[in-house]
Write a protein that holds these residues in place. Sequence first.
Motif, PDB file in Angstrom:
ATOM      1  N   ASP A 362       5.276   1.009  -4.521  1.00  0.00           N
ATOM      2  CA  ASP A 362       4.747  -0.441  -4.570  1.00  0.00           C
ATOM      3  C   ASP A 362       6.424  -0.974  -4.240  1.00  0.00           C
ATOM      4  O   ASP A 362       6.297  -2.148  -3.974  1.00  0.00           O
ATOM      5  CB  ASP A 362       4.534  -0.885  -5.801  1.00  0.00           C
ATOM      6  CG  ASP A 362       3.476  -0.328  -6.168  1.00  0.00           C
ATOM      7  OD1 ASP A 362       2.125  -0.350  -5.233  1.00  0.00           O
ATOM      8  OD2 ASP A 362       3.030  -0.124  -7.520  1.00  0.00           O
ATOM      9  N   TYR A 366       4.690  -1.301   3.519  1.00  0.00           N
ATOM     10  CA  TYR A 366       3.874  -0.681   4.525  1.00  0.00           C
ATOM     11  C   TYR A 366       3.858  -1.755   5.900  1.00  0.00           C
ATOM     12  O   TYR A 366       4.910  -1.364   7.229  1.00  0.00           O
ATOM     13  CB  TYR A 366       2.911  -0.693   4.197  1.00  0.00           C
ATOM     14  CG  TYR A 366       1.731  -0.375   5.127  1.00  0.00           C
ATOM     15  CD1 TYR A 366       2.337   0.674   6.373  1.00  0.00           C
ATOM     16  CD2 TYR A 366       0.737  -0.889   5.122  1.00  0.00           C
ATOM     17  CE1 TYR A 366       1.439   1.065   7.259  1.00  0.00           C
ATOM     18  CE2 TYR A 366       0.137  -0.419   6.264  1.00  0.00           C
ATOM     19  CZ  TYR A 366      -0.086   0.307   7.602  1.00  0.00           C
ATOM     20  OH  TYR A 366      -0.738   0.608   8.168  1.00  0.00           O
ATOM     21  N   GLY A 371       0.934  -5.525   2.811  1.00  0.00           N
ATOM     22  CA  GLY A 371       1.285  -5.570   1.276  1.00  0.00           C
ATOM     23  C   GLY A 371       2.205  -3.605   1.875  1.00  0.00           C
ATOM     24  O   GLY A 371       2.874  -3.060   2.624  1.00  0.00           O
ATOM     25  N   SER A 372       2.449  -3.110   0.403  1.00  0.00           N
ATOM     26  CA  SER A 372       3.565  -2.378   0.209  1.00  0.00           C
ATOM     27  C   SER A 372       2.690  -0.950   0.250  1.00  0.00           C
ATOM     28  O   SER A 372       1.174  -0.956   1.188  1.00  0.00           O
ATOM     29  CB  SER A 372       3.949  -2.136  -1.227  1.00  0.00           C
ATOM     30  OG  SER A 372       2.857  -1.869  -2.160  1.00  0.00           O
ATOM     31  N   GLU A 375       0.205  -0.055  -2.384  1.00  0.00           N
ATOM     32  CA  GLU A 375      -1.533  -0.322  -1.858  1.00  0.00           C
ATOM     33  C   GLU A 375      -1.840   0.131  -0.914  1.00  0.00           C
ATOM     34  O   GLU A 375      -3.295   0.078  -0.844  1.00  0.00           O
ATOM     35  CB  GLU A 375      -0.901  -2.593  -1.532  1.00  0.00           C
ATOM     36  CG  GLU A 375      -0.035  -3.328  -2.518  1.00  0.00           C
ATOM     37  CD  GLU A 375      -0.408  -4.317  -2.337  1.00  0.00           C
ATOM     38  OE1 GLU A 375      -0.925  -5.052  -2.370  1.00  0.00           O
ATOM     39  OE2 GLU A 375       0.829  -4.954  -1.271  1.00  0.00           O
ATOM     40  N   ARG A 376      -0.801   0.813   0.232  1.00  0.00           N
ATOM     41  CA  ARG A 376      -1.559   1.987   1.082  1.00  0.00           C
ATOM     42  C   ARG A 376      -2.661   2.415   0.655  1.00  0.00           C
ATOM     43  O   ARG A 376      -3.347   3.071   0.680  1.00  0.00           O
ATOM     44  CB  ARG A 376      -0.971   1.556   1.996  1.00  0.00           C
ATOM     45  CG  ARG A 376      -1.373   2.969   3.502  1.00  0.00           C
ATOM     46  CD  ARG A 376      -0.304   2.365   4.661  1.00  0.00           C
ATOM     47  NE  ARG A 376      -1.485   3.370   6.089  1.00  0.00           N
ATOM     48  CZ  ARG A 376      -1.331   4.534   5.849  1.00  0.00           C
ATOM     49  NH1 ARG A 376       0.081   4.878   5.903  1.00  0.00           N
ATOM     50  NH2 ARG A 376      -1.898   4.996   7.295  1.00  0.00           N
ATOM     51  N   ARG A 378      -3.453   3.089  -3.059  1.00  0.00           N
ATOM     52  CA  ARG A 378      -4.397   3.272  -3.345  1.00  0.00           C
ATOM     53  C   ARG A 378      -5.634   2.877  -2.397  1.00  0.00           C
ATOM     54  O   ARG A 378      -7.056   2.749  -2.810  1.00  0.00           O
ATOM     55  CB  ARG A 378      -4.360   1.629  -4.356  1.00  0.00           C
ATOM     56  CG  ARG A 378      -3.287   1.799  -5.045  1.00  0.00           C
ATOM     57  CD  ARG A 378      -3.367   0.723  -6.256  1.00  0.00           C
ATOM     58  NE  ARG A 378      -2.296  -0.005  -5.590  1.00  0.00           N
ATOM     59  CZ  ARG A 378      -1.117   0.004  -5.802  1.00  0.00           C
ATOM     60  NH1 ARG A 378      -0.967   1.328  -6.025  1.00  0.00           N
ATOM     61  NH2 ARG A 378      -0.386  -0.828  -5.650  1.00  0.00           N
ATOM     62  N   ARG A 379      -5.911   1.946  -0.755  1.00  0.00           N
ATOM     63  CA  ARG A 379      -6.826   2.212   0.051  1.00  0.00           C
ATOM     64  C   ARG A 379      -7.101   3.663  -0.144  1.00  0.00           C
ATOM     65  O   ARG A 379      -8.387   3.366   0.195  1.00  0.00           O
ATOM     66  CB  ARG A 379      -6.075   0.770   0.706  1.00  0.00           C
ATOM     67  CG  ARG A 379      -6.165  -0.338   0.279  1.00  0.00           C
ATOM     68  CD  ARG A 379      -6.209  -1.264   1.595  1.00  0.00           C
ATOM     69  NE  ARG A 379      -4.343  -0.984   2.533  1.00  0.00           N
ATOM     70  CZ  ARG A 379      -3.435  -1.767   2.423  1.00  0.00           C
ATOM     71  NH1 ARG A 379      -3.556  -2.611   1.740  1.00  0.00           N
ATOM     72  NH2 ARG A 379      -2.609  -1.460   3.699  1.00  0.00           N
ATOM     73  N   GLU A 473      -7.417   4.466   7.775  1.00  0.00           N
ATOM     74  CA  GLU A 473      -7.210   2.342   7.256  1.00  0.00           C
ATOM     75  C   GLU A 473      -5.649   2.388   7.971  1.00  0.00           C
ATOM     76  O   GLU A 473      -5.903   0.505   7.884  1.00  0.00           O
ATOM     77  CB  GLU A 473      -6.914   3.101   6.032  1.00  0.00           C
ATOM     78  CG  GLU A 473      -5.677   2.263   4.978  1.00  0.00           C
ATOM     79  CD  GLU A 473      -4.193   1.305   5.817  1.00  0.00           C
ATOM     80  OE1 GLU A 473      -4.039   0.263   4.475  1.00  0.00           O
ATOM     81  OE2 GLU A 473      -3.653   1.750   6.084  1.00  0.00           O
ATOM     82  N   VAL A 528      -7.019  -9.458   1.260  1.00  0.00           N
ATOM     83  CA  VAL A 528      -5.194  -9.717   2.561  1.00  0.00           C
ATOM     84  C   VAL A 528      -5.467 -10.560   3.411  1.00  0.00           C
ATOM     85  O   VAL A 528      -6.844 -11.112   3.435  1.00  0.00           O
ATOM     86  CB  VAL A 528      -5.882  -8.264   3.193  1.00  0.00           C
ATOM     87  CG1 VAL A 528      -4.699  -8.661   4.650  1.00  0.00           C
ATOM     88  CG2 VAL A 528      -5.234  -7.189   2.696  1.00  0.00           C
TER      89      VAL A 528
END
Length: 705
Positions: A362, A366, A371-372, A375-376, A378-379, A473, A528
């Motif tokens: 976190d 990224y 985001g970080s 976050e990536r 978790r996606r 992603e 986003v």
Amino acid sequence: MNTQNLLVELFVEELPPKALPVLGESFARTLAASLQAQGLAAADGAVTPYASPRRLAAHLTAVAARAADKAVAQKLMPVAVGLDADGKPTPALLKKLGALGLDADAAPRLRREGEGKAETLFIDTVAPGASLAEGLQRALAEAIAKLPIPKVMAYQLADGWTTVKFVRPAHGLVALHGADLVPVQALGLAAGRQTHGHRFEAQYDPIHVSHADAYADTLREQGAVIASFDARRAEIAAQLQAAAATAGDGLRPIDAAALLDEVTALVERPNVLLCEFDPAFLAVPQECLILTMKANQKYFPLLDAAGKLTHRFLVVSNISPADPSAVVQGNERVVRPRLADAQFFFEQDRKKRLEDRVPGLDKVVYHARLGSLGERMRRVQTMASIIAAQIPPSFPVGLAERAALLAKTDLLTDMVGEFPELQGIMGRYYAVHDGEDPLVAEAIEDHYKPRFSGDELPRSDVGFALALADKTETLVGLFGIGERPTGDKDPFALRRHALGILRMLMERGTGIELSRFLRDAVPVFGPVAGFADPSADVQTFLYDRLANLMREQGWTAQEVDAVLAQGPEILAEVPRRLEAVRAFDALPEATALAAANKRVGNILRKSEGVKDGSGFDAELLVEPAEIALSQALDAVAPQAQQLYAAGDYTAALKALAALKIPVDTFFEQVMVNAEDPALRANRLALLARLQRAMNQVADLSRLAT
């Protein structure tokens, strides 16, 4: 024409090794092309490039001392301007002739072309052929100007004032036509016949080159230099194999073509030596040791018959002392701290579990808008679970989620920080050390695959789900914020990600529907800012890349267009659909059916009302030809549908051959656009049924010429 061989050499300071092969080829190729264009070199003459760390050279056969004269038709001016009413030269014409070195006596040689106001005066002259000195001067300037130089240097000549720009400072120029010196200049240098050999092992300095054909042999014998890049590369490869054979049974140098090229560009007289390091370092993952030896030291590690790293390695030295022990010991001493660093990183990294590194993601950005890394992650985790749930018959979704959780954590380790190329690989080692499920550890390494064209796919379903989620992603996320490839610019390597997705879906993605798969990826991006649903655009982008990929594999543009026009959802079926289309196109009936299909499509596009065939009523058929077509469809369509449902696309298309005669007869005898609205609508519905039956596998109208 009297010809001799030509040798041109630029002697420079050490050239950039990774660019050397390209520089050598470009210098020789451009030089030869320019001389051929000027009529000084034969089109079928042999061109031999030379490229060593301190020289670019070219040897050309069958080069003339002077080009043949050429007949030239010189356009002068319109007849109305050049000749007066009596047909005598006007002052304008005389002035033009004077500029060409001619006078009024040349007037009888004038000839006319064209008619009326377009009639023009021409004169035939002979242009003397260029001398080799003139032509080579132009060719040399062109060859230097067109070199694909990665970065230009600016330096001053000996006069202290003149500035020259070139890849590296040049110190010598040789130009020999047979045994004769060609008086040309380049980069502030005048051509001579002297060059330089090896810095330390040349017998003479400078070296006198007596003849163009003696260049390579003179450099090898007197200068201790193998001037040819290819010959030097082959010599190194042979020495590597020989040294490996003497080091032990079954040992072989690592297969590294790029490293071999780079080392070839670093040495002039290769001498391969066998070295060793402390076997205790073998406790470190061999990928780490191999990478540090290759990238930092340009060494060739030795592998055993099983592909396992040994404690021996090969060094390509640029000197050949009688006693090489000092060189060997020096290299062994230099490599030790490098390996010790890798050992330290490995030991330190294992003191912290991958799971404990997750919160650190976190803190790493990224993308400013996406985001970080956390976050990536978790996606990707959500997407991996969705994909995993679609893999039959049953799949441990939890393993895919666990692998996604840990997949990027090795980016925070010291080892990957030092060697980014080891991302994923070190994650697998650390996951195994942490006691993670073997499938999770394997997936952490495999989720970067395929990394390049021809690379292997992930080994397990866990790795497949994670790799597909990770690449999707990236593609959906960046498309969603407008970061798309344009022209030759693709800073995020989205084309490479797209090819990876295509390969996975085509080779292992049975059951995954493309449009649904992309739509499922959109909600994971949540709030986003500025993110817009890109699923349709991503699907188009994937189809475009797929079309290129299929054409590269030998399918014709028509075959590919026919299949992709239908927007196939299961990409794993595309190769079989293409095979079916090719088999159909070979049938005698194919041309007529494809043309009829195209005609049907045109009719339906121009018509109004229902076009899906749902309003068809057999009771409204009146013409024998339309009744026959309907009956043929009733017989063929279910059969083709059954074969299509069973996945036998080739047989499904071949079954359509039975429709040729009734279709041809229909168009010969039936007026589709009848005056009766009900009759017209029914015939359009019949054609819609025909089109639907024919275009299940592919849009056959795309095969029509």
